[in-house]
Design an enzyme around this catalytic site. Structure first.
Site, PDB file in Angstrom:
ATOM      1  N   ARG A 445     -17.924  27.305  57.033  1.00 22.39           N
ATOM      2  CA  ARG A 445     -16.862  26.297  57.144  1.00 22.39           C
ATOM      3  C   ARG A 445     -17.252  25.280  58.215  1.00 22.39           C
ATOM      4  NH1 ARG A 445     -10.364  26.315  58.535  1.00 22.39           N
ATOM      5  NH2 ARG A 445      -9.800  24.972  56.814  1.00 22.39           N
ATOM      6  N   ASP A 480      -5.859  32.192  63.986  1.00 20.17           N
ATOM      7  CA  ASP A 480      -6.699  32.228  62.795  1.00 20.17           C
ATOM      8  C   ASP A 480      -8.153  32.518  63.179  1.00 20.17           C
ATOM      9  OD1 ASP A 480      -7.404  31.939  60.149  1.00 20.17           O
ATOM     10  OD2 ASP A 480      -6.600  29.909  59.932  1.00 20.17           O
ATOM     11  N   MET A 481      -8.973  32.850  62.198  1.00 17.59           N
ATOM     12  CA  MET A 481     -10.394  33.156  62.434  1.00 17.59           C
ATOM     13  C   MET A 481     -11.092  32.952  61.101  1.00 17.59           C
ATOM     14  SD  MET A 481     -13.098  35.260  62.467  1.00 17.59           S
ATOM     15  CE  MET A 481     -14.311  35.939  63.532  1.00 17.59           C
ATOM     16  N   CYS A 528      -4.343  36.221  61.687  1.00 14.09           N
ATOM     17  CA  CYS A 528      -4.803  35.676  60.409  1.00 14.09           C
ATOM     18  C   CYS A 528      -6.313  35.559  60.503  1.00 14.09           C
ATOM     19  CB  CYS A 528      -4.164  34.294  60.240  1.00 14.09           C
ATOM     20  SG  CYS A 528      -4.802  33.306  58.883  1.00 14.09           S
ATOM     21  N   ASP A 550      -4.895  33.970  51.855  1.00 10.86           N
ATOM     22  CA  ASP A 550      -4.804  32.523  51.599  1.00 10.86           C
ATOM     23  C   ASP A 550      -4.394  32.258  50.161  1.00 10.86           C
ATOM     24  OD1 ASP A 550      -5.252  31.553  54.071  1.00 10.86           O
ATOM     25  OD2 ASP A 550      -7.358  31.025  53.769  1.00 10.86           O
TER      26      ASP A 550
END
Ligand code: DGJ
Length: 733
Positions: A445, A480-481, A528, A550
């Protein structure tokens, strides 16, 4: 009450819960042998099932002299090390200072204590002396001074036994640990199935059942996180075990990094099981006096099938693992702007969504990715936790204040473990990202992992985030991660200690999360990892809810939430109503169905409320009110899986029952429309057979027995993916 006993004469340790018994024995040559784990057996000590026989090529310890029947290669044991003539998978691999790869573990001592042990810097179940007891058994390798402390925590009420291991070097030379699992268990001669939960991003925790044949079987992760791909939770069960009957054993690792669950069926049909940190790229050097603690495995046993096993976990986690004050409280119903806007928003757009949220009856607005640095896409800005002022004109504190002014709570997204190359942080500290010298880093990403094993990195990130949380009086954080850990190399450690980095990374995550929850005890924390990439017991110690996936498609979610429910309480599963066609699958489902599925979790919305039709807004208002009526069942009730989405292609059903059995809600989805349809019956579970229940939709009254045994027909519906719901309330007759 004595839940743990040592029978001096027989040298047997006995651990009891309400519906299980665990026994082990100190045998010849101080060998700690596993005897039994299963249903209660009264006061019998199961010492006669160990059958020693001379097996070719299974050697004997030197002390056994001429006895060729005593072999570590075939004995069921509690914890084993390589290099002692036990050629099965072993839990401990210890390389001694002279280079030899062995440790010969002999029983040395034990201690029984009230209350539950804790682990340094690691998540673990907690319990006072009324709730739990601890057994600590020390095994020693006399030649080196390495000691293995086997820790057992007993929670009688939930039929839970936890296990962890502390290694201690009491010798003078360093010992290098290459593998140290948290638990090992040997099963007698018995055919077993493994039920495990595999998956991928946006399709996590799919259930699969495999028979364990001869040889080795394993699942695990070497991604630095527990991962979307395999969950650190596995069930072993008899071949005929199903939802409502049969023996089964659960193993859940409270750990958010590399893990392995391994089995081996040996030459005489015994099954060895172990679980712990994955040995890939793991190494920990224990110098004189050093200790090392493994993460905890949380085990439960049920002789009443998989449903009971799950409910054991749900109760145990809700009462003695999740620390948040929200664990049994109504959670704010939120709207999250991610699927509504992605990166394309400004202060006005966000405020309008928040206004509409208030209008519909929601409790909280959550601002997701894109509020910091110059974050207009996922190429940049991770690490720069300063408000993107040009995008959020007037600043985030002012927007947060306006949202609070509406009477809504305000939540914020962060991703503290990452850095973008296009960020001020990276430009200033390129060495703070994980990178192997002389090699190009792998991007994922477009982002890199921060080396949070370094204290200065952790502190820098958390201090920036704390500044924003303070300024905006944030009520909720989503942590998040979004990539697997890679390029693992810590410039601050010498080459021979690089094998510590994966584990140090996980300890660092825990330390950062601990600093967050300690500083903001009233904060609602949702973890998350690209959805459910770290959905495990480790994370639940810090956050009472985890974004489940997701994938917000209601029909895919039937399988995702079904699989997740085996090991985790429904009240921990983040679940949102999103727009159709669904952004991940393109599928179109009725708004009501999306509501039924999302309301079987921590409920919220994730769509542009401004674009909803008046009809949808009306439905949403009703959904919210209905959810508020049943949310106590989601938070604290018993959960039953009524129909398996892998087997039933027609409909999926699940159910909540209050602990006093006076209220029950059955939810579900009829998958495919049929012309001239067949009639399908719903059989609720867990009701009181004697009580009378009113179906609140029809006013009709039935005994619990009638509902459970005779069933009720599902309503006839038109069109695919139709919602199903029954609400039952106990009434006097
Ligand atoms: C992955 C999360 O699971 C999503 O909900 C969203 O927060 C995005 N990351 C934002 O980048």
């Amino acid at each position: 009450m004595e839940w743990i006993r040592y029978h001096e004469k027989e040298k047997v340790f006995e651990l009891r819960t309400e519906n299980s018994t665990y026994q082990m024995q100190v045998r010849e040559y101080d060998t700690l042998v596993h005897l039994y784990y299963g249903s209660p057996v009264g006061d019998t000590l199961i010492t006669d099932r160990i059958v020693c026989a001379d097996r070719g090529f299974s050697g004997n310890p030197y002390e056994a002299g001429r006895d060729r029947t005593f072999s570590l290669d075939t004995l069921p044991q509690e914890y084993t090390a390589y290099g002692n003539g036990d050629y099965r998978i072993n839990g401990l691999e210890a390389v001694q200072a002279d280079g030899s790869d062995t440790a010969n573990l002999k029983f040395e001592s034990y201690e029984i204590r009230p209350g539950k042990y804790s682990l340094r810097g690691l998540p673990a179940m907690f319990g006072g002396e009324e709730e739990a007891q601890t057994l600590e058994i020390v095994l020693a390798d006399h030649a080196s001074g390495l000691k293995v402390h086997l820790l057992y925590g007993v929670f009688p009420k939930f039929d839970v036994i936890t296990r962890a291991v502390r290694l201690e070097n009491t010798g003078t030379e360093a010992v290098t640990i290459k593998k140290a699992v948290s638990m090992e268990m040997d099963f007698e001669y018995r055919e077993l199935d493994a039920v495990h939960f595999y998956g991928r991003h946006a399709m996590e925790r799919e259930m699969e059942r495999n028979h364990l044949g001869h040889g080795n079987w394993s699942v695990g992760s070497i991604r630095g996180t527990s991962s979307h791909h395999h969950n650190p939770f596995v069930i072993l069960c008899d071949r005929d075990t199903e939802e409502t009957h049969g023996n089964c054993y659960g193993y859940a690792l409270a750990y958010s990094g590399n893990f392995v669950f391994e089995t081996e069926v040996d030459q005489i049909g015994q099954t060895r099981v172990m679980m712990g940190i994955h040995p890939y790229h793991f190494q920990w050097t224990l110098k004189q006096g050093d200790t090392f603690e493994t993460p905890e495995v949380i085990m439960t046993y049920s002789e009443e099938g998989l449903g009971k096993l799950s409910r054991n976990y749900h109760d145990a986690y809700r009462q003695n693992l999740i620390r948040s004050k929200y664990v049994d409280q109504p959670r704010p119903i939120l709207v999250n702007n991610w699927e509504a806007t992605y990166f394309d928003f400004d202060a006005d757009k966000l405020y309008h969504i928040a206004e509409e949220a208030k209008n519909i009856g929601l409790d909280m607005f959550v601002l997701d990715d894109g509020w910091f640095g110059k974050r207009d896409n996922d190429w940049c800005a991770l690490g720069d936790w300063k408000v993107y002022e040009e995008k959020i004109k007037g600043g985030l504190p002012a927007l947060a204040e306006k949202i609070h002014g509406l009477g809504l709570k305000f939540g914020l997204w962060v991703e503290p473990e990452m850095v973008s190359e296009d960020s001020d942080l990276y430009r200033e500290h390129p060495d703070w990202a994980f990178k192997i010298p002389g090699r190009a880093a792998n991007r994922s990403r477009y982002q890199l992992n921060l080396d949070i094993t370094r204290k200065e990195v952790r502190e820098h990130i958390m201090n920036q985030i704390f500044t924003v949380l303070d300024a905006c009086k944030v009520d909720y954080v989503k942590w998040d991660m979004n990539r697997s850990v890679d390029n693992v190399f810590c410039a601050a450690l010498p080459g021979e200690r690089q094998g510590e980095v994966y584990h140090r990374y996980v300890l660092a995550v825990y330390e950062m999360m601990e600093s967050l929850v300690q500083r903001y005890p009233d904060l609602l924390f949702e973890s998350c990892s690209g959805g459910g990439g770290r959905f495990e017991a480790g994370m639940l110690y810090y956050s009472p809810q985890i974004w489940c996936s997701d994938n917000t498609d209601a029909i895919d979610r039937l399988k995702i939430q079904y699989g997740t429910s085996f090991g985790y309480p429904v009240s921990a599963m983040g679940a949102h109503v999103s727009v159709c066609p669904n952004h991940q699958s393109g599928r179109i489902t009725p708004f009501e169905t999306r509501g039924i599925v999302a309301s079987s979790g921590t409920f919220g919305y994730e769509l542009d409320l401004m674009k909803m039709s008046e009809e949808e807004k009306k439905t949403a208002r009703e959904q919210i009110l209905i959810y508020k009526e049943m949310e106590h069942l989601v938070q604290t009730g018993d959960y039953y899986r009524l129909e398996n989405p892998y087997e039933n292609q027609k409909y999926v059903l699940w159910q909540f029952v209050s602990k006093d059995k006076k209220e029950a809600v059955v939810c579900g989805v009829r998958l495919h429309s049929e012309a001239n349809p067949r009639i399908y019956l719903c059989y609720p579970q867990g009701l009181d057979a004697e009580m009378h229940y009113e179906d609140t939709a029809t006013g009709k009254v039935y005994t619990g027995a009638a509902l459970m045994k005779a069933g009720l027909p599902l309503p006839l519906t038109m069109g695919d993916y139709q919602p199903v719901k029954f609400t039952f309330k106990a009434v006097e007759k």
